[in-house]
Scaffold this motif. Sequence first.
Motif, PDB file in Angstrom:
ATOM      1  N   SER A  85       0.837  -1.201   0.000  1.00 31.14           N
ATOM      2  CA  SER A  85       0.000   0.000   0.000  1.00 31.14           C
ATOM      3  C   SER A  85       0.871   1.250   0.000  1.00 31.14           C
ATOM      4  N   ASP A  86       0.297   2.360  -0.483  1.00 27.63           N
ATOM      5  CA  ASP A  86       1.017   3.635  -0.486  1.00 27.63           C
ATOM      6  C   ASP A  86       1.360   4.073   0.929  1.00 27.63           C
ATOM      7  N   GLU A  87       0.440   3.798   1.877  1.00 25.45           N
ATOM      8  CA  GLU A  87       0.667   4.193   3.267  1.00 25.45           C
ATOM      9  C   GLU A  87       1.857   3.442   3.855  1.00 25.45           C
ATOM     10  N   ALA A  88       1.929   2.131   3.576  1.00 26.56           N
ATOM     11  CA  ALA A  88       3.041   1.328   4.101  1.00 26.56           C
ATOM     12  C   ALA A  88       4.361   1.767   3.490  1.00 26.56           C
TER      13      ALA A  88
ATOM     14  N   GLN B 158       5.145   4.792   2.286  1.00 29.92           N
ATOM     15  CA  GLN B 158       5.541   6.088   2.830  1.00 29.92           C
ATOM     16  C   GLN B 158       6.051   5.974   4.264  1.00 29.92           C
ATOM     17  N   ALA B 159       5.419   5.080   5.045  1.00 27.28           N
ATOM     18  CA  ALA B 159       5.881   4.865   6.423  1.00 27.28           C
ATOM     19  C   ALA B 159       7.287   4.282   6.430  1.00 27.28           C
ATOM     20  N   HIS B 160       7.538   3.370   5.503  1.00 24.71           N
ATOM     21  CA  HIS B 160       8.864   2.756   5.391  1.00 24.71           C
ATOM     22  C   HIS B 160       9.907   3.818   5.020  1.00 24.71           C
TER      23      HIS B 160
ATOM     24  N   GLU C 211       9.755   7.037   5.567  1.00 27.90           N
ATOM     25  CA  GLU C 211       9.946   7.951   6.696  1.00 27.90           C
ATOM     26  C   GLU C 211      10.864   7.334   7.744  1.00 27.90           C
TER      27      GLU C 211
END
Length: 294
Positions: free
Chosen positions: A14-17, A19-21, A23
């Motif tokens: 996912s895009d959220e995962a 981006q979290a990675h 960051e």
Amino acid sequence: MANFSDQHNQPLASDEALQAHIEQALAASPMVGRELDVLYAVIKRAFKPQVFGVEKIPDRPCLFVGNHSLFALDAFVMGPLMLKEYGRFLRPMGDKFLFTQPGLAKLLLSRGGTMGHPEVCSALMAAGEDVLVFPGGAHEAVKPASKRYELQWQERFGFIKLAASHGYTIVPFGMVGPDEFYTHLIEGSDVPNSAIAPLLRKAGLLGDDTRPDMIPPLPLGVMGTLLPKPQPCYLSFAEPVSLASYKRRKPGKAQLKQIRDEVALRIEDELAELLLIREQSRQKDGLLRRLLTV
């Protein structure tokens, strides 16, 4: 031994995962203090690393590209060594299966490791980080003993494209030693038909969808344990390849192949030289080290 059934998982699906990675990767800081000192001391005593050509490394962020060794233990040796002796915080990019387990993923990220994803690499380069890439990936990290110190890059150009888009300099290097940390008791391609295959299947480590070329060999370390043998390590850097001229224009397919082949050739030349140096240095090893590396 890794859980090979996880090889098709998508930890950053996912895009959220993703981006979290990214960051977390950008927030990572190099080891300091006692942790670094202890790890560095262990590496120096156990593997006696010798480094050549470090004066060729430019004083700017680079993409370090080299040959991959069994179980990716080259990064374990190279990372603390480069940080402690030369102040270079290399950011190794690993295969996605290493990040399928949250605990392991957290540990790798906290030590500077990241998943080998184009957007992750691009973010690191945009932040001016030193990036460490092994284009052979997991395939090269589980190669049979007959393929030691042979590049297994196939038709991969991604690392060249990313370096070009950011105008990065590629620093080719060769490393000799880690491929002999373990004896191959059973080669990976033979594991599915071996006597231990039923046990691995029962433990969930081997599945029907497991690719034979992605199965590591059954390792045998020092005195029959899983500890790596204290093989001396040799690391050598070749002349860098600057891609600054490609920052405003994309290299074509022919140019990509030419750059990749040049980087590979420089690595192979370093490996040939290091293998010769190692052979000439064998008589300097003490009796105990020779016994432990049999």
